[in-house]
Design a protein around this motif. Structure first.
Motif, PDB file in Angstrom:
ATOM      1  N   LYS A 178     -33.580 -59.548 -14.650  1.00  0.00           N
ATOM      2  CA  LYS A 178     -33.344 -58.992 -15.989  1.00  0.00           C
ATOM      3  C   LYS A 178     -33.146 -57.477 -15.885  1.00  0.00           C
ATOM      4  O   LYS A 178     -33.877 -56.789 -15.192  1.00  0.00           O
ATOM      5  N   GLY A 188     -35.819 -65.850 -11.760  1.00  0.00           N
ATOM      6  CA  GLY A 188     -35.604 -65.310 -13.097  1.00  0.00           C
ATOM      7  C   GLY A 188     -36.021 -63.859 -13.253  1.00  0.00           C
ATOM      8  O   GLY A 188     -36.395 -63.428 -14.346  1.00  0.00           O
ATOM      9  N   ARG A 189     -35.903 -63.088 -12.161  1.00  0.00           N
ATOM     10  CA  ARG A 189     -36.392 -61.703 -12.178  1.00  0.00           C
ATOM     11  C   ARG A 189     -35.275 -60.661 -12.145  1.00  0.00           C
ATOM     12  O   ARG A 189     -35.525 -59.489 -11.882  1.00  0.00           O
ATOM     13  N   GLY A 221     -27.553 -60.785 -13.096  1.00  0.00           N
ATOM     14  CA  GLY A 221     -28.094 -59.501 -13.532  1.00  0.00           C
ATOM     15  C   GLY A 221     -27.147 -58.817 -14.508  1.00  0.00           C
ATOM     16  O   GLY A 221     -25.933 -58.937 -14.396  1.00  0.00           O
ATOM     17  N   ARG A 222     -27.704 -58.093 -15.457  1.00  0.00           N
ATOM     18  CA  ARG A 222     -26.891 -57.386 -16.448  1.00  0.00           C
ATOM     19  C   ARG A 222     -27.442 -55.976 -16.657  1.00  0.00           C
ATOM     20  O   ARG A 222     -28.554 -55.654 -16.251  1.00  0.00           O
ATOM     21  N   ASP A 223     -26.620 -55.143 -17.303  1.00  0.00           N
ATOM     22  CA  ASP A 223     -26.997 -53.760 -17.595  1.00  0.00           C
ATOM     23  C   ASP A 223     -27.310 -53.009 -16.302  1.00  0.00           C
ATOM     24  O   ASP A 223     -28.376 -52.426 -16.130  1.00  0.00           O
TER      25      ASP A 223
END
Length: 288
Positions: free
Chosen positions: A146, A143-144, A168-170
């Motif tokens: 982000k 969960g890393r 992953g986003r952004d």
């Protein structure tokens, strides 16, 4: 019409010599270079019809490098020759990578990535790219992933694409090589079957000082050369969020200690080192 003749060198190249040899071949007019993913992992260098190759005697400057074969072929054979030695393969537990000319999709339980070998560095075929993708899988499982995430020296953008597919986003990817802009665009097009209309990341051609680089970033990717990583570490430390991770590769295993010391001296605490062949990738965390 006269037949246009191309030249291909088949080479035996010890891993520690690959980086310097690539630079020498490029200076000598080579238009493409790649290493087979499977043993014996021969290397191939291509020279266009209007380019005389460097003198093979110059290879003596690279210990262990041998010219195994020099082959000429015409335009009608170019496509077939360029495809030799690059087949599909699995990466980590989640990815299957195949060249664009292979129509058979990968296993249903894997993400089926399609690449165009030779456009730019970063097709999944090199150990460093595969190691980074494996570390991205581990980050995703924990969960890393982000965002925002910055991909430094992104090449084709394959690591940003992999990070996006893992959740992953952004993401923001960049490279100083102008050829990487079209290569990133093509990689997205080749993987439209996975993206389903989504744009996985923004990108630009430029440096780490570009105004689009803002931060702080909870995640940094840097699959480049150790020397370049060392040059950029002060700036990486500035844009990294406290507690954020850095996946760094393009590092020869024989320089592991040097790489770890460099990371620590700039506030990145090594958390894990993966090794394949003569290469490593490091997962490090920006200390608060």
């Amino acid at each position: 019409m006269a037949n246009v003749t191309h030249l291909r060198w088949k080479l035996e190249v010890p891993d520690p010599q690959e980086e310097a040899l690539c630079a020498w071949l490029e200076e000598g007019g080579s238009s493409a270079f790649y290493r087979e993913a499977d043993p014996p992992r021969a290397c191939y260098a291509y020279f266009p019809p209007d380019q005389a190759p460097p003198e093979p005697t110059g290879l003596a400057a690279f210990p262990g490098v041998r010219l195994l074969e020099a082959e000429t072929f015409g335009d009608e054979d170019w496509l077939a020759k360029s495809r030799e030695g690059f087949g599909a393969f699995d990466v980590g537990t989640r990815f299957h990578v195949r060249p664009l000319w292979e129509d058979t999709p990968g296993p249903a339980d894997r993400l089926d990535l399609v690449v165009n070998p030779g456009l730019a560095f970063g097709t999944g075929g090199h150990e460093t790219t595969r190691l980074c993708m494996e570390l991205l899988e581990e980050l995703a499982a924990a969960g890393r992933l982000k965002g925002p995430i910055l991909d430094i020296g992104a090449g084709t953008g394959i690591l940003s694409l992999a990070a996006f597919l893992l959740g992953g986003r952004d993401l923001l990817a960049f490279d100083i090589d102008p050829d990487c802009g079209p290569a990133m665009t093509e990689l997205m097009a080749l993987n439209a079957h996975l993206l389903k209309g989504a744009r996985p990341y923004d990108s630009f051609v430029g440096t780490l000082d570009h105004p689009q680089v803002r931060g702080p970033y909870p995640g940094l990717l840097a699959n480049i050369l150790l020397e370049t990583i060392q040059e950029l570490l002060p700036r990486m430390a500035e844009v990294a969020a406290p507690g954020g991770w850095l996946v760094a590769s393009g590092i020869l295993a024989e320089r592991t200690d040097e790489a770890l010391v460099s990371l620590v001296s700039h506030g990145f605490k090594p958390e894990k080192v993966l090794k394949e062949g003569e290469w490593i990738a490091v997962l490090a965390v920006r200390e608060p």
